[in-house]
Write a protein that holds these residues in place. Structure first.
Motif, PDB file in Angstrom:
ATOM      1  N   TYR A  80       1.203  -1.677  -5.226  1.00  0.00           N
ATOM      2  CA  TYR A  80       0.291  -2.430  -3.897  1.00  0.00           C
ATOM      3  C   TYR A  80       1.055  -3.975  -4.506  1.00  0.00           C
ATOM      4  CZ  TYR A  80      -2.763  -4.717  -0.742  1.00  0.00           C
ATOM      5  OH  TYR A  80      -3.112  -5.834   0.094  1.00  0.00           O
ATOM      6  N   ASP A 224      -2.120  -0.794   5.426  1.00  0.00           N
ATOM      7  CA  ASP A 224      -2.368  -1.051   3.676  1.00  0.00           C
ATOM      8  C   ASP A 224      -2.357  -2.502   3.542  1.00  0.00           C
ATOM      9  OD1 ASP A 224      -0.500  -0.727   0.917  1.00  0.00           O
ATOM     10  OD2 ASP A 224       1.634  -1.992   2.121  1.00  0.00           O
ATOM     11  N   THR A 225      -3.231  -2.148   3.223  1.00  0.00           N
ATOM     12  CA  THR A 225      -4.500  -3.538   2.367  1.00  0.00           C
ATOM     13  C   THR A 225      -5.504  -3.010   2.006  1.00  0.00           C
ATOM     14  OG1 THR A 225      -5.941  -5.330   3.447  1.00  0.00           O
ATOM     15  CG2 THR A 225      -5.859  -3.124   4.386  1.00  0.00           C
ATOM     16  N   GLU A 226      -5.786  -4.002   0.559  1.00  0.00           N
ATOM     17  CA  GLU A 226      -7.394  -3.070  -0.503  1.00  0.00           C
ATOM     18  C   GLU A 226      -8.969  -3.717   0.049  1.00  0.00           C
ATOM     19  OE1 GLU A 226      -6.884  -3.840  -4.141  1.00  0.00           O
ATOM     20  OE2 GLU A 226      -4.831  -2.840  -4.228  1.00  0.00           O
ATOM     21  N   ASN A 271      -6.652   2.961   4.108  1.00  0.00           N
ATOM     22  CA  ASN A 271      -6.406   1.578   3.715  1.00  0.00           C
ATOM     23  C   ASN A 271      -5.190   1.894   2.459  1.00  0.00           C
ATOM     24  OD1 ASN A 271      -8.171   1.806   1.549  1.00  0.00           O
ATOM     25  ND2 ASN A 271      -9.495   0.005   2.651  1.00  0.00           N
ATOM     26  N   SER A 272      -5.260   1.434   1.692  1.00  0.00           N
ATOM     27  CA  SER A 272      -4.629   1.492   0.162  1.00  0.00           C
ATOM     28  C   SER A 272      -5.438   1.587  -0.504  1.00  0.00           C
ATOM     29  CB  SER A 272      -3.757   0.498   0.691  1.00  0.00           C
ATOM     30  OG  SER A 272      -2.502   0.899   1.207  1.00  0.00           O
ATOM     31  N   ARG A 273      -6.686   0.562  -0.967  1.00  0.00           N
ATOM     32  CA  ARG A 273      -7.138   0.916  -2.340  1.00  0.00           C
ATOM     33  C   ARG A 273      -7.236   2.613  -2.563  1.00  0.00           C
ATOM     34  NH1 ARG A 273     -10.640  -2.386  -4.772  1.00  0.00           N
ATOM     35  NH2 ARG A 273     -10.863  -3.981  -2.378  1.00  0.00           N
ATOM     36  N   LYS A 274      -7.469   2.411  -3.880  1.00  0.00           N
ATOM     37  CA  LYS A 274      -7.021   3.823  -4.718  1.00  0.00           C
ATOM     38  C   LYS A 274      -5.222   4.521  -4.506  1.00  0.00           C
ATOM     39  CE  LYS A 274     -12.434   4.551  -5.358  1.00  0.00           C
ATOM     40  NZ  LYS A 274     -13.278   5.088  -4.938  1.00  0.00           N
TER      41      LYS A 274
END
Length: 300
Positions: A80, A224-226, A271-274
């Motif tokens: 990320y 594309d975010t956490e 989203n992009s978390r994990k």
């Protein structure tokens, strides 16, 4: 026959064999060029006129980048922090010091990223910590992120996929970020490289409208975010569904797990978390389970 005569015969035989090999290669090349991509095939079968796909004009790497370099860039894209760094690099394509690119990672990390990009031919470095982005076509990070998601389908899920797909004669635009075939199902992914604050109701409504044209089995809206999806993206979808008359109940958008949400187990918000790959895999597993439920009629 003397040795010279035999040598001439062997040369003529080699020339004939080489000529035949060239003809066979040309025939094979013509056959391969005539074949359609599996994604293009299924779109044509659905009566959707395929215009183009896989355009690298605005992607940070060229289409003909050697496979080992492309694999190296793909591995970096899994981070990320690297994706955030690339957003800044596109915004500030030239500078005298890497500090300009250190909003989301340390200067030391920026230097390491710039060094790798120099080895890939994407960045030029000068004395005194100066840098310059070589590709001129990348105006935003979006196309490169679309390429990365497409590569996830190809490399991780072994699924045919195309990015930047454009269709003709559709009611709602005909532009799709990533389209793939997974276990025989048509999957569409909308990729947002901006944070949730950059996503508006018009963008969500347009996404839902384009799904009506494509009619995929499954769709994913990827930001594309956490940051949390519940704060901005989920309310936007609830509002867009209600405005369009698609909403069936007050809780159409439901949490699947963590920051992954779904709409009737067919449209997923992630989203992009994990990790993008991990979140996509969670969505696919849920979708396939509910397809089995729909066929079997009950969940046991």
């Amino acid at each position: 026959m003397d040795r010279l005569g035999k040598l001439e015969e062997e040369i003529q035989a080699l020339k004939a064999a080489l000529g035949q090999t060239r003809e066979e290669l040309e025939a094979l090349r013509d056959e391969l060029s005539a074949r359609r991509h599996p994604v293009e095939q299924i779109l044509l079968q659905r009566g959707l006129p395929f215009l183009a796909g896989g355009d690298f004009a605005q992607v940070l790497i060229p289409a003909d980048l050697p496979a080992p370099f492309k694999a190296r860039f793909f591995a970096l894209m899994q981070r990320y922090s690297f994706r955030l760094f690339l957003r800044d690099l596109i915004q500030f394509p030239e500078g005298k010091h890497p500090r300009a690119l250190s909003r989301y990672c340390s200067v030391r990390t920026v230097r390491s990223y710039l060094k790798v990009l120099r080895e890939l031919g994407i960045v030029e470095l000068s004395e005194g910590d100066g840098y310059r982005l070589v590709p001129k076509g990348a105006q935003s990070f979006g196309p490169t992120l679309e390429w990365y998601v497409c590569e996830i389908f190809l490399r991780e899920f072994m699924a045919p996929a195309l990015f930047n797909v454009r269709l003709r004669n559709t009611r709602h635009g005909g532009d799709y970020d990533v389209v793939a075939l997974l276990s025989g199902y048509l999957v569409c992914v909308e990729v947002k490289s901006s944070p949730p604050r950059g996503v508006e109701i018009q963008s969500v409504a347009a996404f839902l409208n384009r799904l009506e044209d494509l009619n995929p089995h499954m769709a994913v809206f990827l930001v594309d975010t956490e940051l949390r999806m519940k704060d901005k993206i989920v309310p936007l979808f609830a509002e867009a569904l209600e405005q369009s008359g698609r909403a069936l109940c007050d809780r159409d958008v439901q949490r699947l797990v963590g920051e992954i949400f779904h709409i009737r187990h067919g449209i997923y918000l992630i989203n992009s978390r994990k990790g993008i790959y991990s979140n996509l895999r969670t969505c696919f597993r849920d979708f396939l389970v509910w397809q089995k439920v729909a066929i079997g009629g009950s969940r046991s």
